[in-house]
Design a protein around this motif. Structure first.
Motif, PDB file in Angstrom:
ATOM      1  N   ARG A 119      43.213  23.755  36.769  1.00 11.38           N
ATOM      2  CA  ARG A 119      42.972  23.474  35.357  1.00 11.38           C
ATOM      3  C   ARG A 119      41.633  22.774  35.160  1.00 11.38           C
ATOM      4  O   ARG A 119      40.900  23.047  34.215  1.00 11.38           O
ATOM      5  N   TYR A 120      41.340  21.851  36.060  1.00  9.98           N
ATOM      6  CA  TYR A 120      40.063  21.136  36.008  1.00  9.98           C
ATOM      7  C   TYR A 120      38.894  22.120  36.102  1.00  9.98           C
ATOM      8  O   TYR A 120      37.935  22.043  35.334  1.00  9.98           O
ATOM      9  N   LEU A 121      38.972  23.070  37.044  1.00  9.19           N
ATOM     10  CA  LEU A 121      37.909  24.066  37.178  1.00  9.19           C
ATOM     11  C   LEU A 121      37.790  24.921  35.927  1.00  9.19           C
ATOM     12  O   LEU A 121      36.682  25.198  35.444  1.00  9.19           O
ATOM     13  N   ALA A 122      38.927  25.343  35.377  1.00  5.67           N
ATOM     14  CA  ALA A 122      38.920  26.248  34.232  1.00  5.67           C
ATOM     15  C   ALA A 122      38.384  25.588  32.969  1.00  5.67           C
ATOM     16  O   ALA A 122      37.812  26.274  32.113  1.00  5.67           O
ATOM     17  N   VAL A 123      38.543  24.278  32.837  1.00  5.81           N
ATOM     18  CA  VAL A 123      38.121  23.590  31.616  1.00  5.81           C
ATOM     19  C   VAL A 123      36.749  22.943  31.776  1.00  5.81           C
ATOM     20  O   VAL A 123      35.870  23.113  30.944  1.00  5.81           O
ATOM     21  N   VAL A 124      36.563  22.195  32.859  1.00  7.57           N
ATOM     22  CA  VAL A 124      35.333  21.424  33.034  1.00  7.57           C
ATOM     23  C   VAL A 124      34.193  22.289  33.566  1.00  7.57           C
ATOM     24  O   VAL A 124      33.032  22.080  33.209  1.00  7.57           O
ATOM     25  N   HIS A 125      34.521  23.251  34.415  1.00 10.32           N
ATOM     26  CA  HIS A 125      33.494  24.138  34.996  1.00 10.32           C
ATOM     27  C   HIS A 125      33.843  25.584  34.666  1.00 10.32           C
ATOM     28  O   HIS A 125      33.948  26.431  35.554  1.00 10.32           O
ATOM     29  N   ALA A 126      34.036  25.865  33.383  1.00 10.04           N
ATOM     30  CA  ALA A 126      34.557  27.166  32.955  1.00 10.04           C
ATOM     31  C   ALA A 126      33.655  28.328  33.347  1.00 10.04           C
ATOM     32  O   ALA A 126      34.134  29.368  33.794  1.00 10.04           O
ATOM     33  N   VAL A 127      32.335  28.173  33.186  1.00  7.60           N
ATOM     34  CA  VAL A 127      31.411  29.279  33.471  1.00  7.60           C
ATOM     35  C   VAL A 127      31.391  29.597  34.955  1.00  7.60           C
ATOM     36  O   VAL A 127      31.511  30.760  35.370  1.00  7.60           O
ATOM     37  N   ALA A 128      31.265  28.561  35.787  1.00 11.00           N
ATOM     38  CA  ALA A 128      31.249  28.784  37.233  1.00 11.00           C
ATOM     39  C   ALA A 128      32.615  29.265  37.725  1.00 11.00           C
ATOM     40  O   ALA A 128      32.698  30.093  38.639  1.00 11.00           O
ATOM     41  N   ALA A 129      33.685  28.760  37.098  1.00 14.19           N
ATOM     42  CA  ALA A 129      35.037  29.141  37.519  1.00 14.19           C
ATOM     43  C   ALA A 129      35.320  30.609  37.259  1.00 14.19           C
ATOM     44  O   ALA A 129      36.128  31.227  37.958  1.00 14.19           O
ATOM     45  N   ALA A 130      34.653  31.189  36.254  1.00 14.75           N
ATOM     46  CA  ALA A 130      34.866  32.601  35.945  1.00 14.75           C
ATOM     47  C   ALA A 130      34.468  33.493  37.120  1.00 14.75           C
ATOM     48  O   ALA A 130      35.021  34.579  37.291  1.00 14.75           O
TER      49      ALA A 130
ATOM     50  N   GLY B 198      41.179  36.554  35.598  1.00 13.27           N
ATOM     51  CA  GLY B 198      42.329  35.684  35.735  1.00 13.27           C
ATOM     52  C   GLY B 198      42.545  34.753  34.587  1.00 13.27           C
ATOM     53  O   GLY B 198      43.500  34.003  34.561  1.00 13.27           O
ATOM     54  N   GLY B 199      41.659  34.749  33.588  1.00 10.57           N
ATOM     55  CA  GLY B 199      41.888  33.919  32.436  1.00 10.57           C
ATOM     56  C   GLY B 199      41.783  32.457  32.754  1.00 10.57           C
ATOM     57  O   GLY B 199      41.339  32.038  33.794  1.00 10.57           O
ATOM     58  N   THR B 200      42.237  31.658  31.808  1.00 13.39           N
ATOM     59  CA  THR B 200      42.276  30.214  32.002  1.00 13.39           C
ATOM     60  C   THR B 200      43.704  29.767  32.193  1.00 13.39           C
ATOM     61  O   THR B 200      44.625  30.560  32.112  1.00 13.39           O
ATOM     62  N   THR B 201      43.877  28.521  32.416  1.00 16.41           N
ATOM     63  CA  THR B 201      45.199  28.038  32.803  1.00 16.41           C
ATOM     64  C   THR B 201      46.129  27.858  31.620  1.00 16.41           C
ATOM     65  O   THR B 201      45.712  27.539  30.523  1.00 16.41           O
TER      66      THR B 201
END
Length: 378
Positions: A141-152, A373-376
């Motif tokens: 969740r932290y990756l998907a919200v705080v680092h959304a662009v890189a997490a994609a 994979g979308g977000t959490t």
């Protein structure tokens, strides 16, 4: 006959020397203290089976419901759903051992040596993996919200599978001790026991200390610090946006952190006190045992209901649950508001939750985020 007399005289001589010695190293001043555990065992026989059976039923009902909703309305093409499925499986594995322990506390171990080792290992594998998957979901969740662009770019199915396999491997390695040390032996007071035995006492004590510190450091402090860091970072990021449901999301984050801390901290403090126990009094040892019974069951209860807690606070799973209730109980359909869209279509196209928001940069990467994979869910 002469040899026997010589031996007898030599024995008397040695005995007199021992009686007359003034060397204080011969004197043992610490008497071994044996503590009666009868009242404690009676308390455990009444208290533990009730909690274990209740945890078993709650776990199977709650985790079974989450598993059914994933099967019926979701697909395993998202990182979140893969982690959630593994969390559910770890909780089911853990809960499956509880009826055996409940029966054991009621009487004695009646299931044989093989099940003693298997049930003990399954118990700890499920317990450890549940903690790690909760932590892993928080980090995701932290990756998907705080680092959304890189997490994609990184939050792909392969990443979820590798992370899940790693968690299972760590949990299995941490539980190997149970497979080796657990044995069935007969106690003259309590009948057949499934316990750590068959090795020298100093070896057993060393392994107990390893277990205590492993539990406290690897499966409590590390997850606790990581969970707090991730949710604090998520809260800071949300506060910097124009989210409409900002207050509701922050309240949910606070509830999750508080619940995690309140359920796990007492149990792990008791474990630490047992590891560093310096008091030899029976009353102190008995107090720790009583505290362990109570705090352990609180931690186990959280372990069993965590998938329900982590999924049904989110709007997407609430929508799935309402649709399921409306389908199975038609008379409640008019009282439940459902969206006109297909639930499966909604879950695939708009997986955004209370945590999710869009920045200008995210709008440019929406299509990648959805396909990878979308977000959490929250």
């Amino acid at each position: 006959m002469g040899n026997e007399e010589d031996h007898y005289l030599l024995f008397l001589e040695l005995l007199n020397e021992t009686d007359n010695t003034t060397d204080l190293s011969y004197v043992v001043s610490n008497a071994a203290q044996l503590c009666s555990k009868k009242i404690l065992n009676q308390f455990g026989a009444r208290f533990i089976p009730v909690f274990y059976y209740a945890n078993f039923l709650l776990s199977y009902l709650g985790n079974g419901l989450v598993l059914f909703i994933i099967y019926k309305y979701e697909r395993l093409n998202t990182v979140t759903n893969i982690f959630l499925l593994n969390l559910v499986l770890s909780n089911i594995l853990f809960a499956s051992s509880l009826p055996f322990w409940a029966t054991y506390h009621l009487s004695e171990w009646i299931f044989g040596m093989a099940l003693c080792k298997i049930v003990s290992s399954a118990y700890f594998i499920g317990f450890y993996s549940s903690i790690l998957f909760l932590t892993l979901m928080t980090f995701d969740r932290y990756l998907a919200v705080v680092h959304a662009v890189a997490a994609a770019k990184t939050r792909k199915r392969a990443y979820a599978i590798i992370a899940s396999v790693t968690v299972w491997c760590i949990s299995i390695v941490a539980s190997v001790k149970e497979l080796v040390l657990q044995n069935v032996w007969e106690s003259p007071f309590n009948g057949l026991m499934c316990d750590e035995s068959g090795y020298p006492e100093d070896t057993m004590e060393r392994w107990r200390l390893v277990s205590y510190y492993q539990q406290f450091l690897l499966f409590f402090l590390l997850p606790l610090f990581l969970v707090m860091y991730c949710y604090i970072s998520i809260t800071v990021r949300i506060l910097s946006t124009r989210m409409k449901e900002k207050c509701r999301t922050i309240k949910l984050i606070f509830v999750i952190i508080f619940t995690f801390f309140a359920c796990w901290t007492p149990y792990n403090i008791v474990i630490l006190l047992q590891a560093i126990q310096t008091h030899d009094s029976c009353s102190y040892s008995e107090s720790l045992d009583y505290a362990l019974y109570v705090t352990r069951n609180i931690a186990y209860l959280y372990c069993c209901i965590s998938p329900v807690f982590y999924t049904f606070v989110g709007k997407k799973f609430q929508s799935h649950f309402k649709r399921l209730i409306a389908t199975k109980i038609p008379c409640l359909k008019r009282h439940i508001s459902l969206s006109s869209q297909s639930t499966r279509t909604t879950s695939q196209r708009t997986p955004h939750s209370a945590y999710e928001y869009k920045t200008d940069r995210q709008r440019q990467t929406d299509r990648n985020t959805h396909t990878q994979g979308g977000t959490t869910s929250f």
